[in-house]
Enzyme design. Structure first.
Site, PDB file in Angstrom:
ATOM      1  N   LYS A   1       6.525  48.956  34.156  1.00 43.60           N
ATOM      2  CA  LYS A   1       7.377  49.796  33.310  1.00 43.60           C
ATOM      3  C   LYS A   1       8.276  48.929  32.432  1.00 43.60           C
ATOM      4  CE  LYS A   1      10.704  53.627  33.772  1.00 43.60           C
ATOM      5  NZ  LYS A   1      11.433  54.441  34.772  1.00 43.60           N
TER       6      LYS A   1
ATOM      7  N   SER B   1      11.115  59.150  34.066  1.00 38.17           N
ATOM      8  CA  SER B   1      10.939  58.302  32.902  1.00 38.17           C
ATOM      9  C   SER B   1       9.777  57.301  33.036  1.00 38.17           C
ATOM     10  CB  SER B   1      12.227  57.513  32.651  1.00 38.17           C
ATOM     11  OG  SER B   1      12.557  56.708  33.774  1.00 38.17           O
TER      12      SER B   1
ATOM     13  N   SER C   1      12.325  59.477  38.720  1.00 37.81           N
ATOM     14  CA  SER C   1      11.522  58.910  37.633  1.00 37.81           C
ATOM     15  C   SER C   1      10.179  58.346  38.065  1.00 37.81           C
ATOM     16  CB  SER C   1      12.317  57.820  36.902  1.00 37.81           C
ATOM     17  OG  SER C   1      13.303  58.389  36.085  1.00 37.81           O
TER      18      SER C   1
END
Length: 419
Positions: A28, A103, A127
């Site tokens: 990420k 996210s 997330s």
């Protein structure tokens, strides 16, 4: 490719560094990877390449894993969908009109579509678990600080690094490679590097609380039925499953500002030193969040921290009476892209409390509501990461192989991609 060739030669000599040697891992774009920039989904971030890996990435690389690319995120990981000024909207691999969640949406999609079997993601309020739920993959949020974050990725004191994978065993193998040897103040229920070895021990004899719809949470009917069937599976596997109203969580929902106050203040602090020109480049959702945090007074912020402490203590007491807790991962399906509807702008009620309490939680696919995946959330006491993984694996084996989305799914509508 050079690293892959080296891993191949080690395997051919019978000297692999471990089960992850040569395995491609995406990361990420909130987490540093040497040789790549860390853009945070933001046009305000530096495009300069990182000189060093974040600690968890360094440990994965030391185990032979190959970080091959960065995955999309909402700007600085601020919300539960993955759209941002830098990369536009990331789409759901089952229906490209919808969000995959956030996210860590890019990580979920990368795993779901087979771009790589593992992804390193972060979870500050859901997330990892929310995009795992909506994208049909496994997402595990470990006990807070079990995976070393490094200064750059632990600024909220809520966010935890964790694995996303196609199955629970792969997630456990990835966790083994990343963890600290101990977590200060909380005993671990397994030795370091023992998560994968304990993952097939089953759930017979465990006391499992099942909370289908905590106070004030309206779970849609098709999701509720799907998750209830998953909960019933644990009884068939030899666990004692008891439906329960989990009072500490209900109290947390009644105090819905606990997470939102802290989250907004952290983001206000995150952007407060930005130049005015940079602030104009921010996602409007992030700017609104930061502006709200700037209005929070000290007493309100301290009250939220005290509530967080009380929740953690209450859940410690709760887990003296049971071993695990089951809930839906999310109460409804994903929204259209791009954007985040008003009714989903509050703290995600089924996941954010786990970050407040610092407890381990996993989302594992448990079927479909219509054509979209549904997630079962399994939660344990602090330090019981091995038990959470073990229960998720037991359910996964009983459920059978979960299908993958069609990699040729057509992208429909406006891409929402920033210029």
């Amino acid at each position: 490719m050079s690293a892959a060739g080296e891993a191949e030669r080690r395997w051919m000599r019978g000297e692999p560094r471990g089960p992850l040697d040569g395995v491609p891992v995406s990361v990420k774009d909130l987490v540093a990877v040497a040789g790549l920039p860390t853009r945070h989904g933001s046009r305000t971030a530096s495009p300069e390449r990182e000189h060093a890996d974040a600690p968890a990435v360094a440990r994965l690389r030391g185990a032979g894993a190959i970080p091959f690319g960065k995955t999309t995120t909402s700007e600085f990981g601020n919300k539960i969908v993955t759209d941002c000024p830098l990369t536009g909207a990331t789409r759901n691999p089952w229906d490209t009109r919808l969000s995959p969640g956030g996210s860590s949406g890019g990580s979920a999609v990368a795993v779901a579509l087979g771009m790589g079997p593992l992804s390193l993601a972060t979870d500050g309020g859901g997330s990892i678990r929310i995009p795992a739920c909506w994208s049909g993959v496994v997402g595990f949020k470990p006990t807070f600080a079990l995976v070393p974050a490094g200064a750059a990725t632990s600024w909220t004191a809520l966010s935890t690094l964790g694995p996303m994978a196609r199955n629970v065993r792969d997630a456990a193998l990835m966790l083994d490679a990343m963890i600290h040897d101990s977590v200060g103040g909380y005993p671990l229920t397994t030795a370091a590097s023992g998560y994968a070895s304990a993952v097939d021990d089953g759930v017979a004899g465990l006391r499992i609380a099942w909370c289908p719809a905590p106070d004030s949470v309206q779970v849609t009917q098709d999701i509720a039925k799907c998750v209830e069937r998953a909960a019933d599976t644990f009884g068939a596997l030899g666990a004692r499953v008891i439906q329960a109203d989990v009072a500490p969580i209900a109290d947390y929902y009644g105090n819905g500002r606990m997470h939102s106050v802290q989250w907004s203040v952290f983001f206000a602090q995150r952007v407060r030193h930005m130049e005015g020109t940079d602030r104009t480049l921010l996602d409007p959702d992030l700017k609104a969040l930061a502006d709200a945090g700037a209005q929070v007074d000290t007493a309100t912020f301290v009250d939220a921290l005290l509530a967080r402490h009380a929740l953690g203590a209450s859940m410690d007491t709760f887990f003296e009476r049971c071993d695990l807790l089951l809930t839906p991962t999310f109460h409804c399906g994903p929204p259209p892209v791009p954007g985040l509807p008003v009714h989903l702008r509050q703290a995600p009620v089924l996941t954010a409390w786990c970050n407040q309490a610092g407890v381990p939680a996993i989302s594992v696919p448990c079927g479909f509501a219509g054509d979209l995946p549904v997630g079962l959330q399994i939660i344990g006491r602090r330090g019981s990461d091995a038990l959470v993984l073990r229960a998720a694996r037991a359910y996964e084996l009983a459920r059978g192989e979960f299908p993958a989305p069609d990699p040729g799914l057509q992208i429909l509508g406006d891409t929402g991609t920033a210029p």
